[in-house]
Write a protein that holds these residues in place. Structure first.
Motif: not given
Length: 282
Positions: A6-24, A86-92
């Motif tokens: 019910s609660t999802v947090r994503v660290v990093g709002g680039g292409r991948m992070g935004a996509g993860i946020a969108q699907v959840f 919480v899903i981190e999606a920052v650069p590699e």
């Protein structure tokens, strides 16, 4: 029966992070993105993705504005509310990810699953930054996240089995399919994808064929939906170079990046995001 987070947090709002946020968010979760850069741009990426999904009737009856109403963007990890995951999606970059994961653990409660979207770095190595490494799991999404059907779940030796099972259930609820792999450099997907991509670059470098022909050979001959050079353009030449260098340092010379790849990255030809890589993108 798995229960959606019910609660999802994503660290990093680039292409991948935004996509993860969108699907959840589309799944019905309350989503917060932590983005230290342009927060408006992060929100706009999610909004654009939702609009495109709505145009293709891929929102399951939800409306873009409903999903956006459940989205918050903050500047710092320390501002994140508690969460189921919480899903981190920052650069590699290993050092960056280690710092981010350490800050995430301090920001959220002990029950929260912490997941890394890393495509190649050791989950066990990243977990060393945590007081409780059992709560960290690899949750490797693919670009573009809303359209991709695969999530690679990576378990380290210390990853709690219950954490793995929760993540497997969430992947299923997202309408995606999992592959479960044990922690190893490059996992399954990056290791195989980079190997094929590097050889395709070497073939181009040696004049075996042009980029279009190399890609078409794999698309028509082996039914790959996208050739290895076009795929490299989509991933980003800089991203692929970083992964190749990491794999070369851990698995040996067979992953040494070709000079052509280094040259293109140095000249700013990064693939689709820069408009030119091995192909030209409009």
């Amino acid at each position: 029966m798995s229960t959606a987070p019910s609660t999802v947090r994503v660290v990093g709002g680039g292409r991948m992070g935004a996509g993860i946020a969108q699907v959840f968010g589309t799944l019905g979760a309350d989503v917060t993105i932590a983005e230290s850069g342009d927060r408006d741009a992060a929100r706009d990426r999610v909004a654009t993705g939702l609009q495109r999904a709505a145009e293709r009737d891929k929102l399951g009856g939800a409306r873009p504005e409903e999903v956006l109403a459940r989205l918050t963007v903050v500047a710092e990890i320390e501002e994140l509310p508690d969460a189921d995951v919480v899903i981190e999606a920052v650069p590699e970059i290993a050092g960056l990810k280690v710092d981010v994961l350490h800050r995430i653990e301090r920001a959220v409660g002990p029950h929260a699953v912490i997941a890394s979207n890393t495509s190649s770095l050791s989950i066990a190595g990243l977990a060393a930054a945590l007081e409780n490494p059992a709560r960290l799991v690899g949750m490797h999404f693919f670009n573009p996240v809303p359209a991709s059907t695969l999530v690679e779940i990576v378990r380290a030796p210390d990853t709690d089995a219950a954490v793995v099972e929760r993540v497997r259930g969430w992947v299923s609820l997202l309408g995606k399919q999992e592959v479960l792999v044990n922690d190893s450099p490059g996992f399954a997907t990056s290791r195989l994808g980079v190997c094929l991509g590097l050889e395709a670059i070497r073939m181009l470098e040696e004049g075996v064929a042009d980029a279009e022909s190399i890609d078409r050979a794999m698309e028509l001959g082996y039914r790959h939906p996208m050739g290895p050079l076009r795929s490299t353009d989509l991933v980003g030449l800089d991203v692929r170079l970083a992964i190749a260098e990491h794999l070369a340092s851990t698995l040996g010379d067979r992953f040494t990046p070709p000079q052509l790849l280094r040259d293109k990255v140095a000249s700013g030809e990064l693939g689709r995001k820069s408009g030119r890589g091995f192909h030209t993108w409009s």
